[in-house]
Design an enzyme around this catalytic site. Structure first.
Site, PDB file in Angstrom:
ATOM      1  N   ASP A 156      -7.231   3.699  10.540  1.00 47.25           N
ATOM      2  CA  ASP A 156      -6.841   3.013   9.310  1.00 47.25           C
ATOM      3  C   ASP A 156      -7.961   3.304   8.311  1.00 47.25           C
ATOM      4  O   ASP A 156      -9.115   2.939   8.538  1.00 47.25           O
ATOM      5  CB  ASP A 156      -6.652   1.511   9.559  1.00 47.25           C
ATOM      6  CG  ASP A 156      -5.502   0.961   8.728  1.00 47.25           C
ATOM      7  OD1 ASP A 156      -5.233   1.530   7.643  1.00 47.25           O
ATOM      8  OD2 ASP A 156      -4.885  -0.031   9.146  1.00 47.25           O
ATOM      9  N   CYS A 190     -10.978  -8.446  15.610  1.00 50.98           N
ATOM     10  CA  CYS A 190      -9.901  -8.572  14.623  1.00 50.98           C
ATOM     11  C   CYS A 190     -10.282  -7.978  13.258  1.00 50.98           C
ATOM     12  O   CYS A 190     -11.298  -8.324  12.670  1.00 50.98           O
ATOM     13  CB  CYS A 190      -9.523 -10.033  14.443  1.00 50.98           C
ATOM     14  SG  CYS A 190      -8.194 -10.246  13.231  1.00 50.98           S
ATOM     15  N   CYS A 224      -8.867 -12.340  18.842  1.00 51.76           N
ATOM     16  CA  CYS A 224      -9.469 -11.110  19.364  1.00 51.76           C
ATOM     17  C   CYS A 224     -10.797 -10.892  18.667  1.00 51.76           C
ATOM     18  O   CYS A 224     -10.874 -10.962  17.434  1.00 51.76           O
ATOM     19  CB  CYS A 224      -8.569  -9.914  19.078  1.00 51.76           C
ATOM     20  SG  CYS A 224      -6.830 -10.238  19.428  1.00 51.76           S
ATOM     21  N   CYS A 276      -3.370 -17.541  15.014  1.00 46.46           N
ATOM     22  CA  CYS A 276      -2.956 -16.701  16.144  1.00 46.46           C
ATOM     23  C   CYS A 276      -2.918 -17.570  17.400  1.00 46.46           C
ATOM     24  O   CYS A 276      -3.465 -18.661  17.420  1.00 46.46           O
ATOM     25  CB  CYS A 276      -3.936 -15.560  16.357  1.00 46.46           C
ATOM     26  SG  CYS A 276      -4.009 -14.441  14.950  1.00 46.46           S
ATOM     27  N   LYS A 313      -2.945   4.205   7.108  1.00 42.80           N
ATOM     28  CA  LYS A 313      -3.192   4.746   8.442  1.00 42.80           C
ATOM     29  C   LYS A 313      -3.076   6.266   8.416  1.00 42.80           C
ATOM     30  O   LYS A 313      -2.140   6.809   7.857  1.00 42.80           O
ATOM     31  CB  LYS A 313      -2.184   4.141   9.405  1.00 42.80           C
ATOM     32  CG  LYS A 313      -2.404   2.649   9.570  1.00 42.80           C
ATOM     33  CD  LYS A 313      -1.405   2.047  10.533  1.00 42.80           C
ATOM     34  CE  LYS A 313      -0.359   1.243   9.822  1.00 42.80           C
ATOM     35  NZ  LYS A 313      -0.835  -0.061   9.351  1.00 42.80           N
ATOM     36  N   ASP A 322     -11.665  -0.589  13.662  1.00 43.00           N
ATOM     37  CA  ASP A 322     -12.050  -0.611  12.250  1.00 43.00           C
ATOM     38  C   ASP A 322     -13.528  -0.959  12.066  1.00 43.00           C
ATOM     39  O   ASP A 322     -14.164  -1.525  12.948  1.00 43.00           O
ATOM     40  CB  ASP A 322     -11.179  -1.616  11.486  1.00 43.00           C
ATOM     41  CG  ASP A 322      -9.751  -1.122  11.344  1.00 43.00           C
ATOM     42  OD1 ASP A 322      -9.555   0.104  11.228  1.00 43.00           O
ATOM     43  OD2 ASP A 322      -8.834  -1.967  11.347  1.00 43.00           O
ATOM     44  N   ARG A 376       7.199   0.244   1.730  1.00 48.64           N
ATOM     45  CA  ARG A 376       7.111  -0.872   2.677  1.00 48.64           C
ATOM     46  C   ARG A 376       5.910  -1.761   2.375  1.00 48.64           C
ATOM     47  O   ARG A 376       4.920  -1.304   1.812  1.00 48.64           O
ATOM     48  CB  ARG A 376       7.052  -0.370   4.118  1.00 48.64           C
ATOM     49  CG  ARG A 376       5.965   0.652   4.421  1.00 48.64           C
ATOM     50  CD  ARG A 376       6.394   1.467   5.637  1.00 48.64           C
ATOM     51  NE  ARG A 376       5.360   2.345   6.150  1.00 48.64           N
ATOM     52  CZ  ARG A 376       5.042   3.525   5.622  1.00 48.64           C
ATOM     53  NH1 ARG A 376       5.635   3.937   4.516  1.00 48.64           N
ATOM     54  NH2 ARG A 376       4.111   4.276   6.181  1.00 48.64           N
ATOM     55  N   ARG A 435      -8.804  -8.551  10.500  1.00 53.67           N
ATOM     56  CA  ARG A 435      -8.664  -9.536   9.423  1.00 53.67           C
ATOM     57  C   ARG A 435      -9.480 -10.788   9.695  1.00 53.67           C
ATOM     58  O   ARG A 435      -9.116 -11.885   9.235  1.00 53.67           O
ATOM     59  CB  ARG A 435      -7.199  -9.900   9.219  1.00 53.67           C
ATOM     60  CG  ARG A 435      -6.397  -8.699   8.823  1.00 53.67           C
ATOM     61  CD  ARG A 435      -5.088  -9.007   8.143  1.00 53.67           C
ATOM     62  NE  ARG A 435      -4.385  -7.741   7.990  1.00 53.67           N
ATOM     63  CZ  ARG A 435      -3.424  -7.320   8.796  1.00 53.67           C
ATOM     64  NH1 ARG A 435      -2.975  -8.097   9.767  1.00 53.67           N
ATOM     65  NH2 ARG A 435      -2.881  -6.132   8.618  1.00 53.67           N
ATOM     66  N   ARG A 458       0.822  -1.202   0.000  1.00 61.53           N
ATOM     67  CA  ARG A 458       0.000   0.000   0.000  1.00 61.53           C
ATOM     68  C   ARG A 458       0.852   1.246   0.000  1.00 61.53           C
ATOM     69  O   ARG A 458       0.535   2.233  -0.637  1.00 61.53           O
ATOM     70  CB  ARG A 458      -0.901  -0.035   1.230  1.00 61.53           C
ATOM     71  CG  ARG A 458      -1.652   1.250   1.459  1.00 61.53           C
ATOM     72  CD  ARG A 458      -2.658   1.084   2.561  1.00 61.53           C
ATOM     73  NE  ARG A 458      -3.702   0.172   2.186  1.00 61.53           N
ATOM     74  CZ  ARG A 458      -4.264  -0.713   3.002  1.00 61.53           C
ATOM     75  NH1 ARG A 458      -3.863  -0.813   4.249  1.00 61.53           N
ATOM     76  NH2 ARG A 458      -5.216  -1.495   2.577  1.00 61.53           N
ATOM     77  N   TYR A 459       1.940   1.217   0.741  1.00 59.37           N
ATOM     78  CA  TYR A 459       2.813   2.382   0.845  1.00 59.37           C
ATOM     79  C   TYR A 459       3.967   2.234  -0.137  1.00 59.37           C
ATOM     80  O   TYR A 459       4.335   1.117  -0.509  1.00 59.37           O
ATOM     81  CB  TYR A 459       3.375   2.484   2.264  1.00 59.37           C
ATOM     82  CG  TYR A 459       2.340   2.711   3.331  1.00 59.37           C
ATOM     83  CD1 TYR A 459       1.841   3.990   3.551  1.00 59.37           C
ATOM     84  CD2 TYR A 459       1.863   1.668   4.111  1.00 59.37           C
ATOM     85  CE1 TYR A 459       0.894   4.208   4.546  1.00 59.37           C
ATOM     86  CE2 TYR A 459       0.923   1.886   5.104  1.00 59.37           C
ATOM     87  CZ  TYR A 459       0.442   3.158   5.319  1.00 59.37           C
ATOM     88  OH  TYR A 459      -0.490   3.371   6.298  1.00 59.37           O
TER      89      TYR A 459
HETATM   90  C1  LIG Z   1       0.335  -0.779   8.998  1.00 52.10           C
HETATM   91  C2  LIG Z   1       0.833  -1.074   7.705  1.00 52.10           C
HETATM   92  C3  LIG Z   1       2.159  -0.770   7.360  1.00 52.10           C
HETATM   93  C4  LIG Z   1       3.112  -0.096   8.303  1.00 52.10           C
HETATM   94  O1  LIG Z   1       2.713   1.225   8.588  1.00 52.10           O
HETATM   95  P1  LIG Z   1       3.557   2.160   9.544  1.00 52.10           P
HETATM   96  O2  LIG Z   1       2.723   3.398   9.691  1.00 52.10           O
HETATM   97  O3  LIG Z   1       4.853   2.421   8.869  1.00 52.10           O
HETATM   98  O4  LIG Z   1       3.740   1.443  10.829  1.00 52.10           O
HETATM   99  C5  LIG Z   1       2.565  -1.072   6.090  1.00 52.10           C
HETATM  100  N1  LIG Z   1       1.725  -1.644   5.186  1.00 52.10           N
HETATM  101  C6  LIG Z   1       0.445  -1.916   5.493  1.00 52.10           C
HETATM  102  C7  LIG Z   1      -0.441  -2.506   4.465  1.00 52.10           C
HETATM  103  C8  LIG Z   1      -0.050  -1.651   6.767  1.00 52.10           C
HETATM  104  O5  LIG Z   1      -1.319  -1.950   7.076  1.00 52.10           O
HETATM  105  S1  SF4 Z   2      -6.038  -8.827  16.155  1.00 52.24           S
HETATM  106 FE1  SF4 Z   2      -6.501 -10.558  14.767  1.00 52.24          FE
HETATM  107  S2  SF4 Z   2      -4.534 -11.058  13.852  1.00 52.24           S
HETATM  108 FE2  SF4 Z   2      -4.080  -9.847  15.669  1.00 52.24          FE
HETATM  109  S3  SF4 Z   2      -3.784 -11.348  17.307  1.00 52.24           S
HETATM  110 FE3  SF4 Z   2      -5.912 -10.702  17.383  1.00 52.24          FE
HETATM  111  S4  SF4 Z   2      -6.990 -12.253  16.148  1.00 52.24           S
HETATM  112 FE4  SF4 Z   2      -4.817 -12.409  15.624  1.00 52.24          FE
END
Ligand SMILES: *Cc1c(COP(=O)(O)O)cnc(C)c1O
Ligand code: SF4
Length: 548
Positions: free
Chosen positions: A392, A194, A191, A187, A399, A355, A178, A196, A174-175
């Protein structure tokens, strides 16, 4: 390091020193010359640092341990401390949970739902829950309730549009510089909120060696990637060999500068942070790691020792929290949390807005709650302890910090934000939010007093209605002090509300003199739309330059 071999000192060091005691350059126990007498005392009596949470001792003189639920009272320590035992003895079924907690109707409904997001809790983490408190903050994070099944406005399955930003399965680019690498869907515990949940927890949908290779291949072919964030699921639940293969694969790519791991394993399963893991990580530096703690109750002696091991292995630690209604939507809970985190040498990194994900509706708070918490942290505690408050972006903008450059607008139900690229998105506020009940909150009732220094926090939490700035009564300019205009109303002319008391008014239109009456100022007559204003030469609102 103290060079003594006393029983107590050995016990204290045992949990954390391990194989790495010799890694650091030996610190000299000898004070510099000139402090000879103190030096002698230091050598005779080893210093046991009970203030360090990783060195804390229990009543039996052994390293402190947290509570264990009665169900597991007879499990031998070697098993309890073995991460494999913890993983294979996780609890998930209603009948099992019943033996540990007094379940509520709401929880029974949540646990009985057929299509619910996976439940699994390590015995260690389940033991931290108060079995009789349905509002226990740890319980609310891992035990489902019926409310989880309700939909809400703005809800999305993949709210961060991660799937749209995936060039290969499990890799989110996305960025510009990175990537996020999802290496597993598993996991240590799950949670309820979550992000995801759409992919996490399902063992039949896991990523394996083949996906890892495709992900590494993409990174190899994409030289602008300098930072790789390994997550999941939880990367630290991978088999140690598989995890090392991934990390080594990344380290062999010359343009990858830093490797980061996001993991809740130190919180759910601190036993996993053993010497083997730390030694492995230390081979592939620079590696950074973010843990995920939401409430001070999660900061146990076991977590403190796990973090101590990681920092001794040279891994800088951060923390990401999620702002959750009924768990940590309280300034004083958050202040205690961040202060306890810096005590275990973990730097609060981000505080996330919850989220817009399915199943998390009842955890959502208004954005104003997060802003109130930030107001209660900045200045009120060490700068090291203050995270950045992030949303996010729904739709996949990444973010976004909730602060003036990025927060564009705000209505009673929506927040408008822009990301670093200029992408503009909205966050839909929750329609149902039960405000935090200060009267029932231990942290609110036991807050550290800040006499006369609560500042804007006092306005936000309702204790105060206004604050007069220091310059309100007197304005200090270079060389002179002026009274504020409200201190002496005779210097102050309200526009549109009548002539100045005791002063002649402007002649009425048409030239006639206004009449002064016995009991009040003379009233002029004014034409339609005309307002009474001071005549030229009369004092007015800017006579003392206050309005400028
Ligand atoms: C959170 C995240 C990152 C890292 O973001 P930082 O603000 O640098 O911590 C990189 N890629 C994705 C897709 C993310 O969700
Ligand atoms: S937030 Fe989702 S991915 Fe992270 S530890 Fe909890 S269940 Fe696992």
């Amino acid at each position: 390091m103290d060079g003594t071999g006393s029983k107590v000192a050995a016990d204290v060091r045992a949990p954390a020193d391990g194989a790495r005691a010799g890694d650091a350059p030996a610190a000299s126990p000898q004070p510099s010359t000139g402090h000879g007498t103190h030096g002698g005392a230091l050598q005779e009596r080893p210093f046991v640092n009970q203030r360090d949470p990783a060195r804390r001792l229990g009543p039996d003189g052994r390293p402190a341990v947290s509570r264990r639920a009665p169900l597991w009272a007879d499990v031998p320590d070697e098993q309890w401390d073995d991460w494999r035992w913890q993983l294979s003895h996780r609890i998930n079924a209603l009948e099992e949970l019943e033996q540990v907690l007094n379940l509520t109707e709401d929880e029974r409904e949540g646990l009985s739902a057929p299509d619910k997001f996976r439940v699994d809790i390590t015995p260690y983490f389940a033991s931290l829950i108060d079995p009789d408190d349905p509002n226990d903050p740890i319980r609310r994070q891992v035990i489902p309730t019926g409310r989880e099944l309700r939909a809400f406005t703005g809800m999305m399955e993949d709210s961060l549009a991660e799937d749209r930003h995936s060039p290969v399965p499990g890799l989110v680019h996305r960025y510009p510089d990175r990537v996020l690498m999802l290496v597993t869907t598993q996991c240590a515990s799950y949670c309820r909120y979550c992000t995801r949940a759409r992919i996490v927890g399902d063992p039949s949908q896991n990523f394996n060696r083949r996906e890892h290779e495709a992900q590494l291949d993409y990174i190899r072919r994409t030289p602008q990637i300098r930072d790789v964030l390994i997550s999941g699921g939880d990367a630290l639940t991978l088999a140690p060999k598989l995890l090392e293969q991934v990390i080594r694969g990344l380290r062999e790519i010359p343009h990858v500068e830093i490797i980061r791991i996001g993991s809740r394993v130190p919180v759910f399963l601190p036993q996993r942070v053993d010497d083997e893991l730390c030694d492995m990580l230390a081979k592939y530096h620079p590696i950074w790691l973010n843990i995920h703690v939401n409430h001070p109750n999660e900061i146990t002696p076991e977590l403190a020792r796990a973090c101590d091991r990681l920092t001794r292995a040279g891994v800088p630690l951060g923390n990401q929290s999620v702002l959750l209604a009924g768990v940590n939507d309280c300034v004083h809970v958050q202040r205690d949390l961040v202060q306890k985190l810096v005590e275990i040498r973990v730097r609060p990194y981000y505080l996330y807005q919850c989220d817009l994900v399915e199943g998390a509706g009842h955890f959502r708070t208004p954005v104003g709650k997060g802003l109130e918490i930030m107001e209660g942290l900045r200045g009120h505690t060490s700068g090291y302890a203050v995270p950045t408050y992030m949303i996010d972006a729904p739709g996949g903008g990444g973010k976004i910090p909730v602060m003036p450059n990025y927060l564009i607008s705000y209505s009673d139900h929506k927040v408008v934000l822009r990301n670093y690229e200029g992408y503009i998105t909205t966050y839909e506020e929750p329609t149902e939010y039960t405000p935090h009940d200060k009267s029932k909150c231990w942290y609110c009732q036991h807050q550290r007093p800040e006499p006369g220094q609560k500042g804007v926090s006092a306005l936000l939490d309702g204790d105060a209605m206004w604050i007069e700035p220091a310059g309100f009564v007197e304005i200090h300019t270079r060389g002179a002090t002026e009274d504020h205009r409200l201190k002496d109303p005779s210097k102050w002319v309200p526009l549109g509300v009548g002539p100045i008391e005791g002063r002649p008014v402007r002649p009425a239109l048409g030239g006639g003199e206004p009449e002064a009456t016995q009991d009040g100022p003379a009233r002029g007559s004014y034409g339609p739309g005309e307002e009474p204003r001071p005549a030229p030469g009369e004092p007015n609102g800017t006579a003392n330059h206050e309005l400028l």
